[in-house]
Design a protein around this motif. Structure first.
Motif, PDB file in Angstrom:
ATOM      1  N   UNK A 114       0.830  -1.211   0.000  1.00 37.19           N
ATOM      2  CA  UNK A 114       0.000   0.000   0.000  1.00 37.19           C
ATOM      3  C   UNK A 114       0.865   1.263   0.000  1.00 37.19           C
ATOM      4  N   UNK A 115       0.325   2.300  -0.634  1.00 35.64           N
ATOM      5  CA  UNK A 115       0.968   3.614  -0.675  1.00 35.64           C
ATOM      6  C   UNK A 115       0.417   4.443   0.485  1.00 35.64           C
ATOM      7  N   UNK A 157       4.469   3.663   4.742  1.00 28.85           N
ATOM      8  CA  UNK A 157       4.367   3.592   6.203  1.00 28.85           C
ATOM      9  C   UNK A 157       3.897   2.215   6.691  1.00 28.85           C
ATOM     10  N   UNK A 158       2.697   1.814   6.267  1.00 31.52           N
ATOM     11  CA  UNK A 158       2.168   0.520   6.725  1.00 31.52           C
ATOM     12  C   UNK A 158       3.006  -0.627   6.156  1.00 31.52           C
ATOM     13  N   UNK A 159       3.427  -0.461   4.906  1.00 34.64           N
ATOM     14  CA  UNK A 159       4.222  -1.510   4.251  1.00 34.64           C
ATOM     15  C   UNK A 159       5.550  -1.720   4.984  1.00 34.64           C
ATOM     16  N   UNK A 160       6.293  -0.625   5.190  1.00 32.70           N
ATOM     17  CA  UNK A 160       7.591  -0.739   5.845  1.00 32.70           C
ATOM     18  C   UNK A 160       7.457  -1.311   7.251  1.00 32.70           C
ATOM     19  N   UNK A 161       6.435  -0.846   7.984  1.00 36.34           N
ATOM     20  CA  UNK A 161       6.223  -1.361   9.341  1.00 36.34           C
ATOM     21  C   UNK A 161       5.912  -2.858   9.298  1.00 36.34           C
ATOM     22  N   UNK A 162       5.093  -3.275   8.325  1.00 36.09           N
ATOM     23  CA  UNK A 162       4.728  -4.703   8.254  1.00 36.09           C
ATOM     24  C   UNK A 162       5.932  -5.558   7.863  1.00 36.09           C
TER      25      UNK A 162
END
Ligand code: NAD
Length: 246
Positions: free
Chosen positions: A88-89, A146-151
């Motif tokens: 996700x972006x 943001x969500x991608x990197x955290x995941x």
């Protein structure tokens, strides 16, 4: 002689992109491959084009489906490649709660469920190689991920904890951190941008090698981690990124 003779490899999200090429290369190296995905039509196409690959529909967001599959297959699987994930972006201002949750459900919880379902059989047999798909975005800061990197950072942590918990049981657990890779979903991200040509050039430029990677270049790492060639490797994050993180 193939590098994966005698091994059975189960792959999630194997109907396209990195998972698909991994299924094909593992099969070419002698493995019995079970390629799973939620997209039945794309799986059928894979089965036609690569008859040596067995396909099974699996939605990794469904715990019941994972547990049913594990009950049937865990005793015969040697390698579990958790490839499913979405990109996700968004930054902290425009990432919604729904996107955050969906990203963690697909990118992290699915791996937890699959590992939990397959580990008892791996432990009984004192064997098993688990390969989790992370990303360089889990190791370094990437704008609007943001969500991608955290995941993906969570996948790195999950992998290390699993490796620590299973090393005495003869099980290995590693993750792969690719840079940008040419896959159908990456092409979709390029096409969806307001200036696709510029977006493509930016995606290419962020790797010091000046290009994006191929699915093959990641799939060969999957073959290595699946094989006994990597028998001294566990808890590792294998970076394949054209120098992006150096
Ligand atoms: P892709 O995004 O093109 O394809 C993803 C596949 O996942 C599709 O076949 C889709 O049907 C399947 N899928 C989606 N939801 C599913 C579900 N609930 N259950 C089962 N399957 C499901 O593939 P890709 O770009 O090769 O990405 C694969 C993995 O590699 C992802 O985890 C991604 O985060 C990671 N990755 C990709 C890149 C890249 O640049 N392409 C870089 C680093 C990491």
């Amino acid at each position: 002689m193939g590098r994966l003779d005698g091994k059975t490899v189960l792959i999630t999200a194997a109907a396209q992109g990195i998972g698909r090429r991994s299924a094909q290369l593992c099969a070419s190296e002698g493995a019995v491959v079970i390629a799973t995905d939620v997209n039945a039509a794309a799986l059928a196409k894979l089965a036609t084009e690569s008859p040596s690959v067995t396909v099974r529909r699996l939605d990794v967001l469904r715990r019941d489906e994972i547990e049913t599959l594990a009950a049937e297959l865990a005793d015969s699987v040697d390698v579990l490649f958790n490839c499913a994930g979405c990109v996700p972006d968004g930054d902290a201002a425009d990432t919604t709660d729904d996107v955050w949750q969906q990203t963690f459900d697909l990118n992290v919880r699915s791996m937890f469920w699959l590992c939990r379902a397959f580990l008892p059989a791996f432990r009984r047999r004192r064997t098993g190689s688990i390969i989790n798909m992370a990303s360089v975005a889990g190791l370094k800061g990437v704008p609007r991920r943001l969500a991608y990197g955290a995941s993906k950072a969570a996948v790195v942590g999950l992998t290390k904890c699993l490796a620590a918990d299973t090393v005495a049981d003869g099980i290995r657990c590693n993750c792969i951190c690719p840079g940008t890779v040419d896959t159908p979903s990456w092409r979709g991200r390029v096409a969806a941008s307001h200036d696709p040509e510029r977006a493509r050039a930016q995606f290419e430029a962020r790797q010091p090698m000046g290009r994006v990677g191929t699915a093959d270049e990641i799939a060969w790492m999957v073959v290595y981690l699946a094989s006994d060639e990597s028998s001294f490797t566990t808890g590792a994050s294998m970076v394949v990124d054209g120098g992006w993180s150096m």
